[in-house]
Write a protein that holds these residues in place. Sequence first.
Motif, PDB file in Angstrom:
ATOM      1  N   UNK A  38      48.700  49.406  49.136  1.00 22.56           N
ATOM      2  CA  UNK A  38      49.531  48.375  48.312  1.00 22.56           C
ATOM      3  C   UNK A  38      49.928  47.108  49.535  1.00 22.56           C
ATOM      4  N   UNK A  39      49.470  46.198  49.239  1.00 22.73           N
ATOM      5  CA  UNK A  39      49.760  44.885  50.142  1.00 22.73           C
ATOM      6  C   UNK A  39      49.480  45.009  51.472  1.00 22.73           C
ATOM      7  N   UNK A  40      47.907  45.757  51.602  1.00 22.98           N
ATOM      8  CA  UNK A  40      47.353  45.880  52.864  1.00 22.98           C
ATOM      9  C   UNK A  40      47.790  47.057  53.669  1.00 22.98           C
ATOM     10  N   UNK A  41      48.910  47.875  53.013  1.00 27.65           N
ATOM     11  CA  UNK A  41      49.149  49.007  53.609  1.00 27.65           C
ATOM     12  C   UNK A  41      48.778  50.413  52.806  1.00 27.65           C
ATOM     13  N   UNK A  42      48.723  51.388  53.522  1.00 27.28           N
ATOM     14  CA  UNK A  42      48.334  52.801  52.871  1.00 27.28           C
ATOM     15  C   UNK A  42      49.772  53.570  52.650  1.00 27.28           C
ATOM     16  N   UNK A  43      50.078  53.546  51.415  1.00 25.75           N
ATOM     17  CA  UNK A  43      51.116  54.173  50.921  1.00 25.75           C
ATOM     18  C   UNK A  43      50.968  55.767  50.309  1.00 25.75           C
ATOM     19  N   UNK A  44      51.280  56.709  51.462  1.00 30.52           N
ATOM     20  CA  UNK A  44      51.083  58.014  51.145  1.00 30.52           C
ATOM     21  C   UNK A  44      52.027  58.519  50.283  1.00 30.52           C
ATOM     22  N   UNK A 255      34.174  25.786  20.993  1.00 31.14           N
ATOM     23  CA  UNK A 255      33.484  26.259  22.326  1.00 31.14           C
ATOM     24  C   UNK A 255      33.188  27.645  22.249  1.00 31.14           C
ATOM     25  N   UNK A 256      31.929  28.052  23.304  1.00 37.74           N
ATOM     26  CA  UNK A 256      31.604  29.414  23.198  1.00 37.74           C
ATOM     27  C   UNK A 256      32.439  30.175  23.761  1.00 37.74           C
ATOM     28  N   UNK A 257      32.598  31.702  23.358  1.00 38.47           N
ATOM     29  CA  UNK A 257      33.500  32.549  24.014  1.00 38.47           C
ATOM     30  C   UNK A 257      33.058  32.916  25.209  1.00 38.47           C
ATOM     31  N   UNK A 258      33.963  32.974  26.390  1.00 36.44           N
ATOM     32  CA  UNK A 258      33.420  33.422  27.558  1.00 36.44           C
ATOM     33  C   UNK A 258      34.291  34.482  28.365  1.00 36.44           C
ATOM     34  N   UNK A 259      33.794  35.464  28.841  1.00 39.86           N
ATOM     35  CA  UNK A 259      34.686  36.559  29.412  1.00 39.86           C
ATOM     36  C   UNK A 259      34.241  36.744  30.848  1.00 39.86           C
ATOM     37  N   UNK A 260      35.392  36.455  31.830  1.00 40.61           N
ATOM     38  CA  UNK A 260      35.090  36.705  33.231  1.00 40.61           C
ATOM     39  C   UNK A 260      34.712  37.870  33.563  1.00 40.61           C
ATOM     40  N   UNK A 261      33.856  38.199  34.576  1.00 42.60           N
ATOM     41  CA  UNK A 261      33.621  39.487  34.924  1.00 42.60           C
ATOM     42  C   UNK A 261      34.825  40.089  35.554  1.00 42.60           C
ATOM     43  N   UNK A 262      34.752  41.555  35.401  1.00 40.79           N
ATOM     44  CA  UNK A 262      36.206  42.282  35.826  1.00 40.79           C
ATOM     45  C   UNK A 262      35.873  42.788  37.381  1.00 40.79           C
ATOM     46  N   UNK A 263      36.683  42.432  38.217  1.00 39.18           N
ATOM     47  CA  UNK A 263      36.835  42.807  39.623  1.00 39.18           C
ATOM     48  C   UNK A 263      36.927  44.255  39.418  1.00 39.18           C
ATOM     49  N   UNK A 264      36.563  44.937  40.786  1.00 44.07           N
ATOM     50  CA  UNK A 264      37.070  46.496  40.898  1.00 44.07           C
ATOM     51  C   UNK A 264      38.579  46.728  40.804  1.00 44.07           C
ATOM     52  N   UNK A 265      39.380  45.710  41.431  1.00 40.13           N
ATOM     53  CA  UNK A 265      40.809  45.956  41.345  1.00 40.13           C
ATOM     54  C   UNK A 265      41.208  45.749  39.992  1.00 40.13           C
ATOM     55  N   UNK A 301      42.779  46.487  53.252  1.00 36.76           N
ATOM     56  CA  UNK A 301      43.686  46.804  54.359  1.00 36.76           C
ATOM     57  C   UNK A 301      44.225  45.603  55.100  1.00 36.76           C
ATOM     58  N   UNK A 302      43.331  44.343  54.920  1.00 33.32           N
ATOM     59  CA  UNK A 302      43.903  42.971  55.535  1.00 33.32           C
ATOM     60  C   UNK A 302      43.511  41.892  54.467  1.00 33.32           C
ATOM     61  N   UNK A 303      44.323  41.839  53.688  1.00 33.55           N
ATOM     62  CA  UNK A 303      44.223  40.975  52.503  1.00 33.55           C
ATOM     63  C   UNK A 303      44.607  39.653  52.815  1.00 33.55           C
ATOM     64  N   UNK A 304      43.854  38.634  52.354  1.00 38.00           N
ATOM     65  CA  UNK A 304      44.297  37.127  52.669  1.00 38.00           C
ATOM     66  C   UNK A 304      44.195  36.785  54.242  1.00 38.00           C
ATOM     67  N   UNK A 305      43.467  37.396  54.940  1.00 44.38           N
ATOM     68  CA  UNK A 305      43.374  37.087  56.370  1.00 44.38           C
ATOM     69  C   UNK A 305      41.851  36.551  56.829  1.00 44.38           C
ATOM     70  N   UNK A 306      41.236  36.169  55.737  1.00 43.72           N
ATOM     71  CA  UNK A 306      39.894  35.508  55.961  1.00 43.72           C
ATOM     72  C   UNK A 306      39.160  36.518  56.903  1.00 43.72           C
ATOM     73  N   UNK A 307      37.942  35.855  57.234  1.00 39.26           N
ATOM     74  CA  UNK A 307      36.766  36.699  57.777  1.00 39.26           C
ATOM     75  C   UNK A 307      37.177  36.784  59.352  1.00 39.26           C
TER      76      UNK A 307
END
Length: 307
Positions: A38-44, A255-265, A301-307
């Motif tokens: 959660x939010x880049x942390x392991x919540x045991x 307009x044609x119906x479009x469904x965005x792909x589902x991410x693993x999250x 574990x490192x969200x939104x930090x770029x590469x």
Amino acid sequence: MNTAYRKFYRSFFARTHGFIPAKPLNHHTYPGDFFQIRGGEMFFIGNIFTSGIVDPEKAIFEHGIRQNPEGWHFGDGVSKPYCGRGTGHSALEGEFEFSKQILAFESQGSFLFRAHEPESVKIANWSALQNELILKLTQTHHSFRDLYLVTETASTSDWTLAVSGGVNGELEIATDAQNYGLTDIFGDAATKTIQSKDIEYYFRESKRRPCFFRAKKLIVQQEKIEVIVEELISQRSLQNEWAADFYDFKFHHNLPVYAAPFSHAAQASVLDLLPGNQLNPNTALAYFKWTDANAEDIEKLFPNYGV
């Protein structure tokens, strides 16, 4: 824990063949622990054995599994511009010799890690427990849709880690222990820090603590996701026709119906689209399965930090 540790976690996973350092690094992990990210942390959250989710007598453990020590000494972006011997003077012991090294860290996140005598403990009969765990963790004891479960933990006789917090970090270390000559002194118990610059983390663990683990990840069966999404697209395709009849307004709706792909999250939330009681103890095994935690989970574990 910021982006400076990302290179270390990535490299650790690759070099040790799937082990992950706990986050925070001093957290002890045991076979049977389960957690979420959660939010880049392991919540045991708990342990399947201490919580009574699985009878401990059903589990078979394998202890003292030796790991390849070559995979537990590595670094990234670290050089040794100086390595030599010198002399000093002590009021009690007089003149003495010492070995000294300077470690140069190229950029933020550059690191050096060394551990000795890595061994692990694992659940040896995981295949016999995995289905029971799906039922209990998603239906009868808990209702998890996203979960990690520790199946193997590793410890070492000692380990040392240095991580740079900036560009051109530097660590100067020395030891007066005998017979070192010009060999590497990083990670030795007798080594002392002379000075450091822009070092984010420098620590030596001298006890055998279980801070590294392998884990299984609970995921939704891909086939079930595809069926649910196809049904959703089919329903959506009729939406425009329904809207034209229902609302007293002339919408442009060709307009044609479009469904965005589902991410693993997002896959776990797809189950929320199921009709009531379609997911139950009798059907849970058709919707869930376990897979190995992988490099994608390290990135969580490192969200939104770029590469």
